[in-house]
Design a protein around this motif. Sequence first.
Motif, PDB file in Angstrom:
ATOM      1  N   PHE A 136     -12.730  32.609  74.919  1.00  0.00           N
ATOM      2  CA  PHE A 136     -13.941  32.593  74.901  1.00  0.00           C
ATOM      3  C   PHE A 136     -14.799  31.367  74.666  1.00  0.00           C
ATOM      4  O   PHE A 136     -15.594  31.301  75.205  1.00  0.00           O
ATOM      5  CB  PHE A 136     -14.339  33.849  73.994  1.00  0.00           C
ATOM      6  CG  PHE A 136     -14.243  35.132  74.570  1.00  0.00           C
ATOM      7  CD1 PHE A 136     -15.355  35.458  75.359  1.00  0.00           C
ATOM      8  CD2 PHE A 136     -13.295  35.772  74.305  1.00  0.00           C
ATOM      9  CE1 PHE A 136     -15.110  37.030  75.979  1.00  0.00           C
ATOM     10  CE2 PHE A 136     -13.032  37.367  74.874  1.00  0.00           C
ATOM     11  CZ  PHE A 136     -14.100  37.639  75.595  1.00  0.00           C
ATOM     12  N   ALA A 137     -14.268  30.836  73.597  1.00  0.00           N
ATOM     13  CA  ALA A 137     -15.090  29.780  72.985  1.00  0.00           C
ATOM     14  C   ALA A 137     -14.905  28.785  74.185  1.00  0.00           C
ATOM     15  O   ALA A 137     -15.971  28.029  74.731  1.00  0.00           O
ATOM     16  CB  ALA A 137     -14.343  28.969  71.798  1.00  0.00           C
ATOM     17  N   SER A 140     -17.172  29.578  77.001  1.00  0.00           N
ATOM     18  CA  SER A 140     -18.467  29.321  76.810  1.00  0.00           C
ATOM     19  C   SER A 140     -18.874  27.821  76.884  1.00  0.00           C
ATOM     20  O   SER A 140     -20.021  27.495  77.166  1.00  0.00           O
ATOM     21  CB  SER A 140     -18.973  29.757  75.513  1.00  0.00           C
ATOM     22  OG  SER A 140     -18.446  29.096  74.368  1.00  0.00           O
ATOM     23  N   LEU A 141     -17.907  26.923  76.877  1.00  0.00           N
ATOM     24  CA  LEU A 141     -18.176  25.519  76.995  1.00  0.00           C
ATOM     25  C   LEU A 141     -18.423  25.246  78.692  1.00  0.00           C
ATOM     26  O   LEU A 141     -19.081  24.234  78.880  1.00  0.00           O
ATOM     27  CB  LEU A 141     -17.187  24.742  76.430  1.00  0.00           C
ATOM     28  CG  LEU A 141     -17.233  24.598  74.938  1.00  0.00           C
ATOM     29  CD1 LEU A 141     -15.966  23.550  74.757  1.00  0.00           C
ATOM     30  CD2 LEU A 141     -18.347  24.169  74.574  1.00  0.00           C
ATOM     31  N   VAL A 143     -20.201  26.685  80.535  1.00  0.00           N
ATOM     32  CA  VAL A 143     -21.974  26.698  80.864  1.00  0.00           C
ATOM     33  C   VAL A 143     -22.131  25.438  80.962  1.00  0.00           C
ATOM     34  O   VAL A 143     -23.218  25.023  81.732  1.00  0.00           O
ATOM     35  CB  VAL A 143     -22.446  27.517  79.847  1.00  0.00           C
ATOM     36  CG1 VAL A 143     -23.799  27.995  80.371  1.00  0.00           C
ATOM     37  CG2 VAL A 143     -21.750  28.951  79.584  1.00  0.00           C
ATOM     38  N   TYR A 144     -21.863  24.400  80.095  1.00  0.00           N
ATOM     39  CA  TYR A 144     -22.483  22.948  79.815  1.00  0.00           C
ATOM     40  C   TYR A 144     -22.252  22.410  81.293  1.00  0.00           C
ATOM     41  O   TYR A 144     -23.110  21.617  81.765  1.00  0.00           O
ATOM     42  CB  TYR A 144     -21.864  22.447  79.071  1.00  0.00           C
ATOM     43  CG  TYR A 144     -22.395  22.691  77.419  1.00  0.00           C
ATOM     44  CD1 TYR A 144     -23.431  22.033  77.186  1.00  0.00           C
ATOM     45  CD2 TYR A 144     -21.594  23.697  76.848  1.00  0.00           C
ATOM     46  CE1 TYR A 144     -23.899  22.450  75.751  1.00  0.00           C
ATOM     47  CE2 TYR A 144     -22.124  23.987  75.588  1.00  0.00           C
ATOM     48  CZ  TYR A 144     -23.353  23.310  75.159  1.00  0.00           C
ATOM     49  OH  TYR A 144     -23.858  23.716  74.068  1.00  0.00           O
ATOM     50  N   ILE A 170     -24.274  33.557  79.593  1.00  0.00           N
ATOM     51  CA  ILE A 170     -24.725  33.891  77.871  1.00  0.00           C
ATOM     52  C   ILE A 170     -24.870  35.374  77.900  1.00  0.00           C
ATOM     53  O   ILE A 170     -24.204  35.877  77.197  1.00  0.00           O
ATOM     54  CB  ILE A 170     -25.814  33.114  77.716  1.00  0.00           C
ATOM     55  CG1 ILE A 170     -25.556  31.500  77.811  1.00  0.00           C
ATOM     56  CG2 ILE A 170     -26.264  33.606  76.154  1.00  0.00           C
ATOM     57  CD1 ILE A 170     -26.968  30.685  77.107  1.00  0.00           C
TER      58      ILE A 170
ATOM     59  N   ILE C  86     -26.676  17.209  74.042  1.00  0.00           N
ATOM     60  CA  ILE C  86     -25.436  17.091  74.321  1.00  0.00           C
ATOM     61  C   ILE C  86     -24.613  16.274  73.323  1.00  0.00           C
ATOM     62  O   ILE C  86     -23.468  16.940  73.057  1.00  0.00           O
ATOM     63  CB  ILE C  86     -25.401  16.012  75.356  1.00  0.00           C
ATOM     64  CG1 ILE C  86     -26.187  16.808  76.895  1.00  0.00           C
ATOM     65  CG2 ILE C  86     -23.922  15.957  75.959  1.00  0.00           C
ATOM     66  CD1 ILE C  86     -25.603  18.181  76.983  1.00  0.00           C
ATOM     67  N   VAL C 109     -13.362  28.260  66.000  1.00  0.00           N
ATOM     68  CA  VAL C 109     -13.970  29.101  67.465  1.00  0.00           C
ATOM     69  C   VAL C 109     -15.279  29.712  67.418  1.00  0.00           C
ATOM     70  O   VAL C 109     -15.850  29.583  68.281  1.00  0.00           O
ATOM     71  CB  VAL C 109     -12.691  30.008  67.550  1.00  0.00           C
ATOM     72  CG1 VAL C 109     -13.210  30.809  68.841  1.00  0.00           C
ATOM     73  CG2 VAL C 109     -11.360  29.223  67.711  1.00  0.00           C
ATOM     74  N   VAL C 112     -17.819  27.258  67.863  1.00  0.00           N
ATOM     75  CA  VAL C 112     -18.163  26.765  69.166  1.00  0.00           C
ATOM     76  C   VAL C 112     -18.754  28.023  70.028  1.00  0.00           C
ATOM     77  O   VAL C 112     -19.670  27.686  70.821  1.00  0.00           O
ATOM     78  CB  VAL C 112     -16.566  26.340  69.847  1.00  0.00           C
ATOM     79  CG1 VAL C 112     -16.967  26.316  71.219  1.00  0.00           C
ATOM     80  CG2 VAL C 112     -16.223  25.088  69.228  1.00  0.00           C
ATOM     81  N   ILE C 113     -18.356  29.192  69.846  1.00  0.00           N
ATOM     82  CA  ILE C 113     -18.804  30.306  70.611  1.00  0.00           C
ATOM     83  C   ILE C 113     -20.270  30.435  70.402  1.00  0.00           C
ATOM     84  O   ILE C 113     -21.164  30.425  71.066  1.00  0.00           O
ATOM     85  CB  ILE C 113     -18.190  31.522  70.094  1.00  0.00           C
ATOM     86  CG1 ILE C 113     -16.581  31.573  70.715  1.00  0.00           C
ATOM     87  CG2 ILE C 113     -18.961  32.729  71.056  1.00  0.00           C
ATOM     88  CD1 ILE C 113     -15.988  32.500  70.540  1.00  0.00           C
ATOM     89  N   ALA C 116     -22.242  26.251  69.851  1.00  0.00           N
ATOM     90  CA  ALA C 116     -22.366  25.628  71.221  1.00  0.00           C
ATOM     91  C   ALA C 116     -22.567  26.555  72.453  1.00  0.00           C
ATOM     92  O   ALA C 116     -23.222  26.126  73.310  1.00  0.00           O
ATOM     93  CB  ALA C 116     -21.103  24.917  71.307  1.00  0.00           C
ATOM     94  N   GLY C 117     -21.857  27.547  72.695  1.00  0.00           N
ATOM     95  CA  GLY C 117     -21.905  28.548  73.394  1.00  0.00           C
ATOM     96  C   GLY C 117     -23.279  29.296  73.741  1.00  0.00           C
ATOM     97  O   GLY C 117     -23.682  29.684  74.672  1.00  0.00           O
ATOM     98  N   ALA C 118     -23.821  29.691  72.601  1.00  0.00           N
ATOM     99  CA  ALA C 118     -25.247  30.551  72.809  1.00  0.00           C
ATOM    100  C   ALA C 118     -26.475  29.796  72.266  1.00  0.00           C
ATOM    101  O   ALA C 118     -27.356  29.379  72.868  1.00  0.00           O
ATOM    102  CB  ALA C 118     -24.930  31.656  72.020  1.00  0.00           C
ATOM    103  N   VAL C 121     -27.189  26.165  74.084  1.00  0.00           N
ATOM    104  CA  VAL C 121     -27.210  26.271  75.428  1.00  0.00           C
ATOM    105  C   VAL C 121     -28.772  26.643  75.842  1.00  0.00           C
ATOM    106  O   VAL C 121     -29.552  26.294  76.583  1.00  0.00           O
ATOM    107  CB  VAL C 121     -26.357  27.141  76.242  1.00  0.00           C
ATOM    108  CG1 VAL C 121     -26.741  27.614  77.525  1.00  0.00           C
ATOM    109  CG2 VAL C 121     -25.080  26.508  76.183  1.00  0.00           C
ATOM    110  N   LEU C 124     -31.070  24.066  74.973  1.00  0.00           N
ATOM    111  CA  LEU C 124     -30.991  23.138  76.185  1.00  0.00           C
ATOM    112  C   LEU C 124     -31.878  23.646  77.313  1.00  0.00           C
ATOM    113  O   LEU C 124     -32.606  22.783  77.999  1.00  0.00           O
ATOM    114  CB  LEU C 124     -29.575  22.866  76.606  1.00  0.00           C
ATOM    115  CG  LEU C 124     -29.071  21.711  77.271  1.00  0.00           C
ATOM    116  CD1 LEU C 124     -29.403  20.399  76.219  1.00  0.00           C
ATOM    117  CD2 LEU C 124     -27.408  21.776  77.476  1.00  0.00           C
TER     118      LEU C 124
END
Lengths: 413, 150, 274, 692
Positions: A136-137, A140-141, A143-144, A170, C86, C109, C112-113, C116-118, C121, C124
């Motif tokens: 998952f991690a 999710s990256l 998306v960048y 997301i 970034i 993890v 990151v989730i 970084a993931g939510a 973003v 951004l």
Amino acid sequence: MAETIIIALVKIALVIGGLMTAAAYFVLLERRMAAWIQDRRGPNRVGIPLTRIRLFGLGQPIADGVKFIFKEEFTPAHVDKLLYFLGPVVIFVAAIAAFAVIPFGSTLPDLGIEGLRGPIHLLVAPGVDVGLLYVFAVNSLAVYGLILGSWASNDKYSFFGGIRSGAQLISYEIPLGLGILGVVFVAGSLQLETIIGQQARTGVWNVFVQPLGFVVFLVAAFAEAARLPFDLPEAEQELVGGYHTEYSGIKLMMYLVAEFLHMITASFLIVILFFGGWHLWGLTGAGDEVTWPIAVLRVAVLLAKVTLVVLFFMLARWSWPRFRFDQLMDMAWKVMVPMGLVNLFVVAVWIEYGTRLVEALGLHGGIVMAAVGWAVLVATWLALTWAAPAVADNRPRLGPPYAQEEFEERPTP
Amino acid sequence: MIEHELNLLTNFLVVGALLFGIGLIGFLTRRNMIIMFLSAEMMLQGVSVSLVAWGRYFNDLDGQILVIFIIAVAACEAALALALILMLFQRRGNLDIALWHDLRESNLPPYVDHELPEIPPYQSGPWPTLTPAGRRPDLPQQETDYRSHV
Amino acid sequence: MNHPQWILVAATLLGAVAMWLLLPRVRDRGWPLGIVLGAIGLGLLASQMPRIGHWTTDSVFLVLAAVTVVAAVATVTFRNPVYSAIWFGLSLLGTAGLFLVQGAAFLAVATVIVYAGAILVTFLFLLMLADPQGRAYYDRIGWETSLSAFAGAVIVGILSMTTISVLTNPSDQLAAAAATDQQRAEGVLGEYPIAGLGSALFGTHLIAVEVAGALLLAALVGAAAIVAHGRVKPPPEIPEKGDPAAARQTGQEAAGDGEPASPTRTHAAAEHRR
Amino acid sequence: MFSIPTLLVLVPALPLAATLATAALGKKVLREQSHWPAVAGIGLSFLAALLLLFQVRAAVAQADAGPVRIGYEEVVRLWTWANVEGAGGMEPGSPGPSPPRQIALMDFAVEVALRADPLTAVMLVTVTFVSFLVAVYSIGYMHEDPGYWRFFAYIALFVFSMTMLVSVSNFLMLYIFWEAVGLCSYLLIGFWYQKPEAAAAGKKAFLVNRIGDFGFALGVFLIWTTYGTLNFHDTIHDTGLTTMGVLGQSRLAEPGLFVAGGIATAICLLLLLGACGKSAQFPLHVWLPDAMEGPTPVSALIHAATMVTAGIYMIARCAPLFHASGDAFQAVALIGGFTALLASAIAVTQTDLKRILAYSTISQLGYMFLGLGAGTLPGITAGMFHLFTHAFFKALLFLGAGSVMHAMGGVIDIRRFGGLRHRMPTTHWTFLIGCLALAAFPGFSGFFSKDEILVALHENSLDGPSPALYHILYLAASATAFLTAFYTFRAFILTFYGPERIPHEAGDHAHESPNSMTLPLVILAIFSAFVGAWFFFTHGFSEFLAHTPSLAYPAMHTEEAAHAPSVHAGVMVASALVAVAGIGLAWLLYLRWPKTVDRLTAAMDAVGLYRLSFGKFYIDQAYHVLVVRPLAGLAWASYWFDRYVVDGLVDLIGLAPRGAGAVLRSLQSGMVQFYALAMVLGVLVLIVALLV
């Protein structure tokens, strides 16, 4: 130590190579399927070069790859150079990296090489406790890659595509997580091997006992992979090429491959989490001890299942029209999240009370649980269609209620 | 091995302090509201690193659990901050925090930047110019240089 | 004050100057010098930190720490906010790596989730929507850069000095409080650390989990409410690209007279009704 | 059906109801009929008072037959208004002997209790009767006044307050209604508040009364600390024990229980101060002449029956206290005598008819004080008797003056009109009767009451504590009587005899007043003529009053005073001669030799006497110089001090934070990061401080 590294490197090479090949040939497969569905022929000419051997067009992927690689690397003048480069790299790396914890089979027997004792796990990084979360991690990256590339392109179509994809990815991460939580509950672990092992041991695949979770996960996986009916980020009719409008050459290839890799990842996860992984009743056995035939059989079963799921993806592409974006969001937040929560709740209650009850009554746990699961699925589906008919209604609407309100004169505070 | 653990702790604490301090500097100096928010999150990261290090040193999971709560709170904070920043942006069309000083003393003048930095001019690339059909394109020298002559 | 501490003081001052040079100012010349000075300062700091043990561990840690810290510095010093974000993402990845080194895989993890993931973003998104060119005047002027840089560097310096001086000669109490490797192997570094984390989280800290859940729900509702009902008027005209004076002008006007009724908007509403 | 308690409650309740009804309905509903509630309420109240009087008479007769008590009283306890247990500060009765019966002295229990005894009954009848007539008279007099309903509301409230004042049985309640009466007088004197003189007069009455009220309040406090109770009556508890009231029968039975000495004198002097204020005695008499600014019926009400009699009533009620102190009665007598002489000397030269009557009121009140000051039972009953008769003829005179004023279009200066006897026959004849009564012409009521006072003084001058003083006072009283007769008939003759002169303001009004105004005059004239003789020859009044517990005090009943007041032939003849001489002199001077008056006036003015009298002995001016100016100066000095010294200091203190704020205000820049930076620097400072 050195052997471990060598084994790991070998595994990595195999995985990357296999994946790239698989992605290339899945492209061909998709094109052929599209042709089949649309009653045309599709790419069937390219065979071995300099000969007349066509091999049903199996050379087409190779030709495509060569073309991509040797095409001019055109960078538009108005882009942000660094991020323009970074976008495809990020998404490609993320897509590849997700396979670090995904098993391709169970284990291989002892090879008998000095310094390598014990069975060899058929995955790159065995024993990662957070395996599923890692996927998952990394996902999710990804998306960048989309939004950086789209923004760096300095192009409105790209940007629209990037924004759409970001919001979509997301949003659908939440139902994705909710869908697997039931499975994780049952297995008691985040390691994919353990999850497969649990299904193999009991012989009950999760899709039978948690159909609701499967539905949620399947829909979310489609959305995460941005496959039609969820391919809003690159809707050709609206956004030219979506986030990769401005890309060409090998960067475009990285985007396309990454997209396919996402689909493959999703297929692997579906198979592993819900369809028992390498397990097939009466064929592959259930234990950790493997012989060579069993090991090969397990790999074959797993890959066959994955292929079937990929075929389902492709079939779905030509079967449903694309969602509108508000429908997409409604679907995520108003349908999928509640369904996932219901599934989670039912599974939790089952684990807490149901198993003991079934044991006390002397019934077969799997059958009862499956009955409960399907009953919950049907009930939830009926409740949803009754409560939210608008989700299934594809007719054009005037927009959300507040849009009308915008025109009302409000007193300035 | 106590030596090893102590050194580990020292190193991680220093890294945590660095993250905290850099985030602090960012929060204090940057005027973009989102960057300020990111700086605040960076300070939280510094604290998290320290917490995990201490948790490892004392073999106590509470350090990690506290970090989990930090992450949860950061998520809440992010949701609200995003909403608020969006609102503020909609009102002023600008992410500058210095525009939001309405709560100053009434007789104080508003904050004004006396000097504005030079912003490098936007580098516009050569754009293609289309000529009517049937005529040889009359391209400028620059563009003819840029295009490859096949 | 002995010799190593003077080095740390020097590192602090170097860091302060370097941060001041790097931070956005009106005339931002001197950033190469800032990079050099900052590198020297970080090097001095690293030279005073004790080595962990094996060279592999050391190098892994140093690389991760360097990535994290440099990315953090870049976050706060880059003029383009998208780049800042970034870099912050990279810093987060570094932090996740540091967590992994600490044996906190779940946290890595989760960072990151969630981060970084939510979180990152979405921000951004906002950055990209708000300032598509990344050339706003306010990203090029820091606020009180010298004093802030000095204060931040001094805080880091004091914390580092204290940490190093205390932990290189730990008191008996602190040393005794440390867990043994055996304990650690059964605890935080155990075979199934996530299971231990989960049982601690939902056992000892169950109420805190409930509270955090309530907080999340409240934040969700609050954010939705703010966005849905806080919208008062459409954003004013986005100023000309590369014209910060105009942008500032607009902002000042809006700041001056609160919420002026937009005549064109009313007119449009009337049109619509007709 | 009409038992004593019922009647006792009815007497004040009816005017109160009238007040409320008029106040609530007067402006919108009753309008021109606003007099009905007041007239009916006061009339019924008068009937109730009359019935009460007869009931009390009967009860007194029965009490005489029954076991021996100190006088007769019946107390009606309505409710306990306040009961603070253990509020007292002194040991029970510590200055005097402390009998074992006295318990619960320390409770501060204020009972709302009404009492019925001969004194109260007489007062009630007097008050309600005169008030009733005044109210009837006002129907005509106040006709077409814009504040018609307001006037009757005030009148009824006044009557309510006065009836309560004379019937309550507690010093605190007495004080409350004392104040209420003062309030009503303020409202009524200032009734035409648009007139600056009226407003000033109301204010003056109020302020001057305050001085006396302050003394009275101090007296009440002193009574509380001395006796431990404020009730007049004894309280019999459920336990069978008795709390002795200040004027309770059980205390009266043993004269030794009254506190003597300095405290008693202090109490009496303070009470006397209060009485002086309310009853307009020197030096607090200045408000009464100015009170003429109010409507004439109000003057009649205040002068005749209600307000000014409160002081007389209070001293009569507290006679045992005065008696216990010994010297207090002489002070009363001294003030009374001086006031009587002073006021009559002023009245001789005044030209304003109502003002002459006002000074005559002061003078007659001084007479009553003289009677009270005699300190003997005959003296006190004589004072009360004079109050009783004075109520009739002074009300008559005032209403008659009002009638004249009504006819003359508001002109009241006796120099501007004359010879009115043909135009206003009823007024003329009734006014004549009133004048004869006031001048103590033999056979009229004033003669008998005044004669009794003179007898009492004369007896005191023969054998008493200080015969010389009382002898001088007797002579002064005689002189006053002469002057009274003179100025009364001066005014009468100038008004009704001589050539007919009518001021132009009168217009076509110069005729007899309507029936509602003349009828009360006639009634009052009848009473003025005969009531004195009736009671004098039946001795009923004194005997009846002597059954009041305060006056039935054994110490009063010296051996020769035990019988009814003696007819002292010498004194009677002398006073008659004096009165006739005064009347004759006035007749001669103003009807026969008018030129002589001018010559006499000039002659007197040459030695300053005329001017002194005409200028009212410059007492107001003296007050202005001695009291008002210094006070104004002090106030100005205080203002200056407060404005420039105290305020200056405060401003200085205020300036410091403002200055600091002006400096610190620049910190409140509203910039988020500035605050954050400040926090960080603060933390830094803390860390450094911690480390160093």
